[in-house]
Write a protein that holds these residues in place. Structure first.
Motif, PDB file in Angstrom:
ATOM      1  N   VAL A 155       0.840  -1.196   0.000  1.00  0.00           N
ATOM      2  CA  VAL A 155       0.000   0.000   0.000  1.00  0.00           C
ATOM      3  C   VAL A 155       0.875   1.246   0.000  1.00  0.00           C
ATOM      4  CG1 VAL A 155      -1.662   1.340   1.367  1.00  0.00           C
ATOM      5  CG2 VAL A 155      -1.950  -1.146   1.097  1.00  0.00           C
ATOM      6  N   GLY A 156       1.974   1.183   0.727  1.00  0.00           N
ATOM      7  CA  GLY A 156       2.914   2.305   0.739  1.00  0.00           C
ATOM      8  C   GLY A 156       3.460   2.602  -0.651  1.00  0.00           C
ATOM      9  N   ASP A 157       3.738   1.539  -1.414  1.00  0.00           N
ATOM     10  CA  ASP A 157       4.200   1.717  -2.788  1.00  0.00           C
ATOM     11  C   ASP A 157       3.131   2.406  -3.643  1.00  0.00           C
ATOM     12  OD1 ASP A 157       6.613   0.424  -2.245  1.00  0.00           O
ATOM     13  OD2 ASP A 157       5.774  -1.555  -2.728  1.00  0.00           O
ATOM     14  N   ALA A 158       1.879   2.023  -3.396  1.00  0.00           N
ATOM     15  CA  ALA A 158       0.771   2.620  -4.153  1.00  0.00           C
ATOM     16  C   ALA A 158       0.637   4.106  -3.833  1.00  0.00           C
ATOM     17  CB  ALA A 158      -0.534   1.885  -3.846  1.00  0.00           C
ATOM     18  N   VAL A 159       0.770   4.445  -2.556  1.00  0.00           N
ATOM     19  CA  VAL A 159       0.682   5.853  -2.153  1.00  0.00           C
ATOM     20  C   VAL A 159       1.785   6.663  -2.832  1.00  0.00           C
ATOM     21  CG1 VAL A 159       0.895   7.459  -0.217  1.00  0.00           C
ATOM     22  CG2 VAL A 159      -0.466   5.360   0.034  1.00  0.00           C
ATOM     23  N   GLN A 160       2.979   6.099  -2.886  1.00  0.00           N
ATOM     24  CA  GLN A 160       4.085   6.800  -3.537  1.00  0.00           C
ATOM     25  C   GLN A 160       3.827   6.950  -5.036  1.00  0.00           C
ATOM     26  OE1 GLN A 160       6.713   8.220  -1.876  1.00  0.00           O
ATOM     27  NE2 GLN A 160       7.020   9.187  -3.881  1.00  0.00           N
ATOM     28  N   LEU A 216      -7.199   3.326   1.293  1.00  0.00           N
ATOM     29  CA  LEU A 216      -7.332   4.242   2.420  1.00  0.00           C
ATOM     30  C   LEU A 216      -7.560   3.507   3.734  1.00  0.00           C
ATOM     31  CD1 LEU A 216      -9.636   6.948   0.757  1.00  0.00           C
ATOM     32  CD2 LEU A 216      -7.145   7.012   1.051  1.00  0.00           C
ATOM     33  N   LEU A 217      -8.117   2.305   3.625  1.00  0.00           N
ATOM     34  CA  LEU A 217      -8.462   1.555   4.831  1.00  0.00           C
ATOM     35  C   LEU A 217      -7.370   0.566   5.243  1.00  0.00           C
ATOM     36  CD1 LEU A 217     -12.189   0.757   3.920  1.00  0.00           C
ATOM     37  CD2 LEU A 217     -11.327   2.601   5.374  1.00  0.00           C
ATOM     38  N   ALA A 218      -6.336   0.409   4.412  1.00  0.00           N
ATOM     39  CA  ALA A 218      -5.313  -0.614   4.664  1.00  0.00           C
ATOM     40  C   ALA A 218      -4.060  -0.010   5.286  1.00  0.00           C
ATOM     41  CB  ALA A 218      -4.959  -1.323   3.356  1.00  0.00           C
ATOM     42  N   ALA A 219      -3.312  -0.833   6.001  1.00  0.00           N
ATOM     43  CA  ALA A 219      -2.048  -0.408   6.596  1.00  0.00           C
ATOM     44  C   ALA A 219      -1.002  -0.251   5.492  1.00  0.00           C
ATOM     45  CB  ALA A 219      -1.581  -1.436   7.615  1.00  0.00           C
ATOM     46  N   PRO A 220      -0.057   0.677   5.632  1.00  0.00           N
ATOM     47  CA  PRO A 220       0.939   0.939   4.584  1.00  0.00           C
ATOM     48  C   PRO A 220       1.745  -0.290   4.187  1.00  0.00           C
ATOM     49  CG  PRO A 220       0.981   2.672   6.248  1.00  0.00           C
ATOM     50  CD  PRO A 220       0.078   1.615   6.775  1.00  0.00           C
ATOM     51  N   GLU A 221       1.972  -1.192   5.150  1.00  0.00           N
ATOM     52  CA  GLU A 221       2.813  -2.361   4.832  1.00  0.00           C
ATOM     53  C   GLU A 221       2.016  -3.500   4.182  1.00  0.00           C
ATOM     54  OE1 GLU A 221       1.314  -2.677   9.077  1.00  0.00           O
ATOM     55  OE2 GLU A 221       2.232  -1.134   7.776  1.00  0.00           O
ATOM     56  N   SER A 222       0.704  -3.363   4.060  1.00  0.00           N
ATOM     57  CA  SER A 222      -0.121  -4.432   3.471  1.00  0.00           C
ATOM     58  C   SER A 222       0.256  -4.667   2.014  1.00  0.00           C
ATOM     59  CB  SER A 222      -1.605  -4.058   3.554  1.00  0.00           C
ATOM     60  OG  SER A 222      -2.008  -3.875   4.901  1.00  0.00           O
ATOM     61  N   ASP A 246      -1.835  -7.464  -3.288  1.00  0.00           N
ATOM     62  CA  ASP A 246      -2.509  -8.666  -3.779  1.00  0.00           C
ATOM     63  C   ASP A 246      -3.309  -9.364  -2.670  1.00  0.00           C
ATOM     64  OD1 ASP A 246      -3.128 -10.317  -5.935  1.00  0.00           O
ATOM     65  OD2 ASP A 246      -1.593 -11.785  -5.371  1.00  0.00           O
ATOM     66  N   GLU A 247      -3.021  -9.006  -1.417  1.00  0.00           N
ATOM     67  CA  GLU A 247      -3.742  -9.619  -0.302  1.00  0.00           C
ATOM     68  C   GLU A 247      -4.982  -8.823   0.103  1.00  0.00           C
ATOM     69  OE1 GLU A 247      -0.856  -9.971   2.751  1.00  0.00           O
ATOM     70  OE2 GLU A 247       0.314 -11.539   1.718  1.00  0.00           O
ATOM     71  N   LEU A 248      -5.166  -7.628  -0.491  1.00  0.00           N
ATOM     72  CA  LEU A 248      -6.359  -6.818  -0.207  1.00  0.00           C
ATOM     73  C   LEU A 248      -7.547  -7.349  -1.004  1.00  0.00           C
ATOM     74  CD1 LEU A 248      -4.890  -3.187  -0.356  1.00  0.00           C
ATOM     75  CD2 LEU A 248      -5.217  -4.642   1.660  1.00  0.00           C
ATOM     76  N   PRO A 249      -8.774  -7.078  -0.531  1.00  0.00           N
ATOM     77  CA  PRO A 249      -9.954  -7.477  -1.319  1.00  0.00           C
ATOM     78  C   PRO A 249      -9.923  -6.810  -2.696  1.00  0.00           C
ATOM     79  CG  PRO A 249     -10.587  -6.855   0.923  1.00  0.00           C
ATOM     80  CD  PRO A 249      -9.144  -6.467   0.761  1.00  0.00           C
ATOM     81  N   HIS A 250     -10.085  -7.589  -3.734  1.00  0.00           N
ATOM     82  CA  HIS A 250     -10.047  -7.068  -5.094  1.00  0.00           C
ATOM     83  C   HIS A 250     -11.427  -6.602  -5.535  1.00  0.00           C
ATOM     84  CE1 HIS A 250      -6.120  -9.263  -6.460  1.00  0.00           C
ATOM     85  NE2 HIS A 250      -6.032  -8.760  -5.249  1.00  0.00           N
ATOM     86  N   GLY A 251     -11.414  -5.675  -6.470  1.00  0.00           N
ATOM     87  CA  GLY A 251     -12.654  -5.321  -7.136  1.00  0.00           C
ATOM     88  C   GLY A 251     -12.949  -6.324  -8.231  1.00  0.00           C
ATOM     89  N   HIS A 252     -14.141  -6.229  -8.827  1.00  0.00           N
ATOM     90  CA  HIS A 252     -14.519  -7.145  -9.901  1.00  0.00           C
ATOM     91  C   HIS A 252     -13.768  -6.743 -11.164  1.00  0.00           C
ATOM     92  CE1 HIS A 252     -16.956 -10.069 -11.964  1.00  0.00           C
ATOM     93  NE2 HIS A 252     -17.300  -9.169 -12.879  1.00  0.00           N
ATOM     94  N   LEU A 253     -12.956  -7.625 -11.694  1.00  0.00           N
ATOM     95  CA  LEU A 253     -12.112  -7.305 -12.837  1.00  0.00           C
ATOM     96  C   LEU A 253     -12.855  -7.559 -14.145  1.00  0.00           C
ATOM     97  CD1 LEU A 253      -9.369  -6.481 -13.968  1.00  0.00           C
ATOM     98  CD2 LEU A 253      -8.656  -8.891 -13.812  1.00  0.00           C
ATOM     99  N   VAL A 254     -13.036  -6.498 -14.906  1.00  0.00           N
ATOM    100  CA  VAL A 254     -13.631  -6.572 -16.246  1.00  0.00           C
ATOM    101  C   VAL A 254     -12.644  -5.909 -17.196  1.00  0.00           C
ATOM    102  CG1 VAL A 254     -15.550  -5.894 -17.725  1.00  0.00           C
ATOM    103  CG2 VAL A 254     -15.960  -6.417 -15.308  1.00  0.00           C
ATOM    104  N   THR A 255     -12.314  -6.575 -18.283  1.00  0.00           N
ATOM    105  CA  THR A 255     -11.396  -6.004 -19.275  1.00  0.00           C
ATOM    106  C   THR A 255     -12.046  -6.063 -20.653  1.00  0.00           C
ATOM    107  OG1 THR A 255     -10.303  -8.105 -19.772  1.00  0.00           O
ATOM    108  CG2 THR A 255      -9.408  -6.791 -17.948  1.00  0.00           C
ATOM    109  N   CYS A 256     -11.427  -5.393 -21.594  1.00  0.00           N
ATOM    110  CA  CYS A 256     -11.891  -5.513 -22.981  1.00  0.00           C
ATOM    111  C   CYS A 256     -10.673  -5.522 -23.903  1.00  0.00           C
ATOM    112  CB  CYS A 256     -12.861  -4.392 -23.344  1.00  0.00           C
ATOM    113  SG  CYS A 256     -12.089  -2.797 -23.619  1.00  0.00           S
TER     114      CYS A 256
END
Length: 424
Positions: free
Chosen positions: A319-324, A358-364, A367-377
């Motif tokens: 999550v910290g990487d994402a914030v950066q 926003l709800l996760a700890a920075p070190e999380s 890939d271990e966080l709940p994913h959204g529904h993935l739709v691609t085209c």
């Protein structure tokens, strides 16, 4: 003006045609125009242009400074003793209020719209405290029915005109807030860039679309590159081409570099190939490569609608990487609603809504966080298919993948809205 009448409100419509007499009360002429010298004082009338009576008429209109005037009880304007109207010099460049303001389009930056000037309100007041000299301050412009009625009824007794005009609610813009767009005049009032830059790009686009062509061009060319780019993205293709037609390739390139790559590609795709190539040559290599890649796709395909402005990270990122990544992101951060997860082969494996971060700890680990529904085209999917996917799954964004399922771009909701608007 009497000792007890230190301030008197009037207007162009009320003063136009007012008799002017000399110190003995003999007729000199009547008011024909109101001259402003912006280099001296942009908020006060510098002098009056007079149409002289036949016995005093010369070859040119005459000019008298405001501080050479006083009022009479009859309502006429009187020249101070010794004041003599002089021929209006051809060398002087004045802003003439009736000629240059009435019926002109101006930008109401607070109302976020273009309006027309129906009248200009003026205030007679002492040039200095306890001074017998007069000044004529420009207070505000009338953009509603009250000013229109004054002009329509011009020539009737002033009290009658004001009584009828006052039946309408005032609709005015303070003079300090007026932006006059007039590229044909040598003198024009400064456009307030601070207020324009604080407006939403779609509001600026609406204003540009309402202006006449010359005024539209003058306003667009006054915008800084970032604001111009954002506004250009909101404008229809035909008008986009019109606005950039007179600009040099280097100037356009600076604006295009500030645009979303997908929007930039759409713009360049509508231009003649030679013109498009000249603009690309002036762009920075990195931005040019992004736009050139997008130009290879069909405009009505998913790839033709996508942008390369998105945030994608390896599945092992935290999550910290994402914030950066958000902090380092140079695109429009407001459109980013999801972060995409990629495996070692750049294939998309998951999607994380920003709210989850926003709800996760920075070190999380992402890939271990709940994913959204993935739709691609697929990149070659038709624009209609893209719109159907957004509608069916209530998407905020749609990842676009190539034949090997690698992420090549993202279609954001605003691109779909633009697509739907273009079809209606």
């Amino acid at each position: 003006m009497t000792k007890h009448d230190n301030h008197k409100t009037t207007s162009i419509a009320s003063l136009m045609g007012t008799p002017v007499v000399d110190a003995t009360g003999s007729a000199v002429g009547h008011v024909r125009e109101f001259a402003v010298a912006p280099s001296v004082n942009a908020s006060h009338v510098y002098g009056l242009v007079l149409k002289l009576v036949a016995s005093k008429r010369g070859d040119r209109p005459s000019f008298v400074y405001v501080n050479e005037l006083c009022h009479t009880p009859s309502g006429a304007i009187q020249l101070r003793e010794g004041a003599i109207p002089a021929p209006l010099s051809d060398d002087e460049t004045y802003l003439l209020l009736e000629r240059d303001l009435l019926d002109q389009q101006i930008i109401d930056v607070h109302g976020r719209k273009v309006v027309r000037v129906n009248d200009v309100n003026l205030t007679w007041e002492p040039a200095q405290e306890d001074s017998p000299d007069l000044s004529l301050r420009i207070a505000e412009v009338e953009v509603g029915m009250r000013g229109a009625v004054r002009r329509l009824l011009k020539g009737l007794p002033a009290t009658t005109v004001e009584r009828l005009a006052d039946r309408f609610s005032p609709s005015v813009i303070p003079w300090d807030f007026v932006d006059l767009i007039d590229p044909e005049r040598r003198v024009r009032l400064k456009i307030d860039q601070d207020r324009l830059s604080q407006m939403h790009p779609s509001d600026i686009a609406d204003i540009l679309e309402e202006l006449a062509p010359a005024e539209r061009q003058a306003l667009f060319e006054s915008l800084d590159e970032e604001v111009a780019a954002e506004a250009l993205e909101e404008i229809k293709p035909k008008m986009q081409q019109s606005l950039i037609e007179s600009l040099g390739s280097e100037q356009i390139a600076g604006i295009v570099e500030e645009m979303d790559p997908g929007a930039a590609a759409d713009l360049l795709a509508e231009l003649p190939e030679e013109r498009s190539e000249a603009i690309l040559e002036e762009m920075d290599p990195e931005e040019r490569q992004e736009v050139e890649e997008l130009l290879e796709f069909e405009g009505d395909s998913a790839a033709g609608r996508m942008t390369t402005e998105y945030i994608a990270l390896p599945v092992t990122s935290s999550v910290g990487d994402a914030v950066q990544a958000f902090r380092d992101f140079e695109g429009d951060i407001e459109i980013i609603t999801d972060v995409y997860l990629l495996d070692a082969d750049e294939r998309i494996t998951g999607i994380i809504p920003v709210a989850r971060l926003l709800l996760a700890a920075p070190e999380s680990v992402l890939d271990e966080l709940p994913h959204g529904h993935l739709v691609t085209c697929d990149a070659d999917a038709h624009g209609r298919k893209v719109a159907e996917l957004f509608d069916k799954y209530n998407l905020h964004s749609l990842p676009v993948v190539d034949r090997d399922k690698r992420l090549v771009g993202v279609v954001h909701a605003e691109q779909v809205i633009a697509l739907l608007r273009a079809q209606h």
